[in-house]
Design a protein around this motif. Structure first.
Motif, PDB file in Angstrom:
ATOM      1  N   VAL A 144      55.765-139.598 119.695  1.00 38.04           N
ATOM      2  CA  VAL A 144      56.446-140.122 120.886  1.00 38.04           C
ATOM      3  C   VAL A 144      57.359-141.278 120.494  1.00 38.04           C
ATOM      4  CG1 VAL A 144      56.137-141.112 123.182  1.00 38.04           C
ATOM      5  CG2 VAL A 144      54.486-139.448 122.323  1.00 38.04           C
ATOM      6  N   ILE A 145      56.872-142.156 119.627  1.00 43.07           N
ATOM      7  CA  ILE A 145      57.664-143.311 119.186  1.00 43.07           C
ATOM      8  C   ILE A 145      58.912-142.849 118.433  1.00 43.07           C
ATOM      9  CG2 ILE A 145      57.667-145.329 117.654  1.00 43.07           C
ATOM     10  CD1 ILE A 145      54.682-145.653 118.343  1.00 43.07           C
ATOM     11  N   ARG A 146      58.746-141.880 117.557  1.00 48.34           N
ATOM     12  CA  ARG A 146      59.886-141.382 116.786  1.00 48.34           C
ATOM     13  C   ARG A 146      60.947-140.766 117.678  1.00 48.34           C
ATOM     14  NH1 ARG A 146      56.706-138.415 111.753  1.00 48.34           N
ATOM     15  NH2 ARG A 146      56.278-140.318 110.527  1.00 48.34           N
ATOM     16  N   LEU A 158      66.587-153.825 121.890  1.00 49.23           N
ATOM     17  CA  LEU A 158      65.399-154.647 121.761  1.00 49.23           C
ATOM     18  C   LEU A 158      64.172-153.746 121.840  1.00 49.23           C
ATOM     19  CD1 LEU A 158      65.169-158.193 123.116  1.00 49.23           C
ATOM     20  CD2 LEU A 158      63.133-156.815 122.921  1.00 49.23           C
ATOM     21  N   ILE A 159      63.470-153.612 120.708  1.00 53.21           N
ATOM     22  CA  ILE A 159      62.354-152.679 120.592  1.00 53.21           C
ATOM     23  C   ILE A 159      61.041-153.417 120.820  1.00 53.21           C
ATOM     24  CG2 ILE A 159      61.185-151.044 119.071  1.00 53.21           C
ATOM     25  CD1 ILE A 159      63.860-150.796 117.525  1.00 53.21           C
ATOM     26  N   ASP A 160      60.399-153.128 121.933  1.00 53.86           N
ATOM     27  CA  ASP A 160      59.097-153.708 122.264  1.00 53.86           C
ATOM     28  C   ASP A 160      58.029-152.873 121.559  1.00 53.86           C
ATOM     29  OD1 ASP A 160      56.881-154.851 123.374  1.00 53.86           O
ATOM     30  OD2 ASP A 160      57.466-154.555 125.466  1.00 53.86           O
ATOM     31  N   CYS A 161      57.531-153.375 120.422  1.00 56.81           N
ATOM     32  CA  CYS A 161      56.617-152.610 119.571  1.00 56.81           C
ATOM     33  C   CYS A 161      55.202-152.571 120.154  1.00 56.81           C
ATOM     34  CB  CYS A 161      56.566-153.226 118.180  1.00 56.81           C
ATOM     35  SG  CYS A 161      58.106-153.114 117.257  1.00 56.81           S
ATOM     36  N   ASN A 168      51.558-147.123 114.188  1.00 57.87           N
ATOM     37  CA  ASN A 168      52.481-147.094 115.326  1.00 57.87           C
ATOM     38  C   ASN A 168      53.544-148.174 115.183  1.00 57.87           C
ATOM     39  OD1 ASN A 168      50.838-145.091 116.348  1.00 57.87           O
ATOM     40  ND2 ASN A 168      49.849-146.386 117.862  1.00 57.87           N
ATOM     41  N   VAL A 169      53.125-149.362 114.793  1.00 60.52           N
ATOM     42  CA  VAL A 169      54.061-150.476 114.597  1.00 60.52           C
ATOM     43  C   VAL A 169      54.967-150.199 113.408  1.00 60.52           C
ATOM     44  CG1 VAL A 169      54.269-152.960 114.247  1.00 60.52           C
ATOM     45  CG2 VAL A 169      52.328-152.048 115.527  1.00 60.52           C
ATOM     46  N   VAL A 170      54.384-149.674 112.337  1.00 57.61           N
ATOM     47  CA  VAL A 170      55.161-149.363 111.135  1.00 57.61           C
ATOM     48  C   VAL A 170      56.297-148.409 111.462  1.00 57.61           C
ATOM     49  CG1 VAL A 170      55.083-148.217 108.879  1.00 57.61           C
ATOM     50  CG2 VAL A 170      53.267-149.802 109.538  1.00 57.61           C
TER      51      VAL A 170
END
Length: 276
Positions: A144-146, A158-161, A168-170
């Motif tokens: 989903v993140i990708r 602005l990426i809210d990690c 996931n953060v990586v």
């Protein structure tokens, strides 16, 4: 310019900083905390586009499968297991790498598709907003993140990690040109901040620190920044008023006094980060 906002632990105020800085910088806001995306609760964008996130998983043809176990041996994610004379699939552990299909000599494996989440996009206050939402009970947020971070818009993103320093953060940090680390004045905050600093240094990108709930003293976070020569972008004061505003789902940027804080943070961030 892609700026990742992250924290070593949850509850430091990462989303507070992200949403308000997005307004101060007039930046596109991307909520990558797909397991609990709450940035939209504050920015309240009008969602006008939605897209499913689909992943592949192996489908085993029992008529062709000889239960040789080659697929089990090659799977690095334990998504397949041999139980007596049967091959069991743990669908949600599969990463869709395709190795099992390659090693199968009997052409018994094909791939199906299933939905694990979705992407929502909209606008609020003249900025573009997007977020990923992982379906309940799904264990893997990375696809989903990708998909959320693929083909980012021009300008400032602005990426809210996600919180912490997990994979996931990586995967979110891979898309960043610079980073802002949000922490709080506590031993837990310092401990987890150090892990986040190590992670950002691995990617060799410029970064600075924002202290939330600052007590206006020469606290352990400020001492750490001085000792390690890490730029301190700014602070957000420990305030009951801020807590009340936040609890109502409102943005601090709408209040004049707090607006000045985030305008100052946005200027300081441009000075600290490699801006282009």
């Amino acid at each position: 310019m892609n700026i990742a906002v992250l924290s070593g632990k949850g509850g430091t105020g990462k989303t507070t900083v992200s949403t308000n800085l997005a307004l101060a910088l007039k930046a596109n806001y991307i909520d990558c905390d797909v397991e609990e995306p709450n940035g939209f609760l504050f920015l309240k964008p009008e969602v006008d586009a939605e897209e499913k996130v689909i992943v592949e998983y192996p489908v085993i043809d029992d008529n062709k499968c000889k239960s040789c176990g080659a697929c089990v041996n090659v799977c690095q994610f334990n998504a397949l297991a041999k139980v007596k004379d049967d091959i069991m699939l743990f669908q949600k552990l599969c990463h869709g790498c395709g190795a099992c299909q390659i090693v199968c000599k009997y052409n018994a494996i094909t791939y199906g598709k299933r939905e694990i989440g979705k992407i929502e996009k909209g606008t609020a206050r003249d900025i573009n907003c997007s977020r990923g939402i992982l379906n309940i009970s799904e264990p893997m947020a990375v696809p989903v993140i990708r998909k959320l971070l693929k083909n980012l818009s021009d300008g400032i993103n602005l990426i809210d990690c996600p919180p912490g320093t997990s994979c996931n953060v990586v995967n979110a940090l891979k898309y960043a040109d610079s980073a802002i680390l949000v922490t709080e004045c506590s031993e837990f905050g310092l401990h987890d901040l150090k892990m986040a600093v190590k992670l950002v240094k691995m990617y060799n990108i410029p970064f600075g620190i924002v202290i939330n709930k600052d007590d206006d003293s020469d606290n352990i976070i400020k001492k750490y920044c001085m000792e390690e020569k890490i730029p301190l972008i700014g602070t957000i004061p420990y305030s009951k008023d801020i807590a009340v505003i936040y609890s109502k789902g409102e943005v601090l940027y709408d209040k004049l006094h707090h607006k000045e804080i985030f305008n100052h943070l946005s200027i300081a961030a441009k000075e600290v980060l490699s801006w282009n």
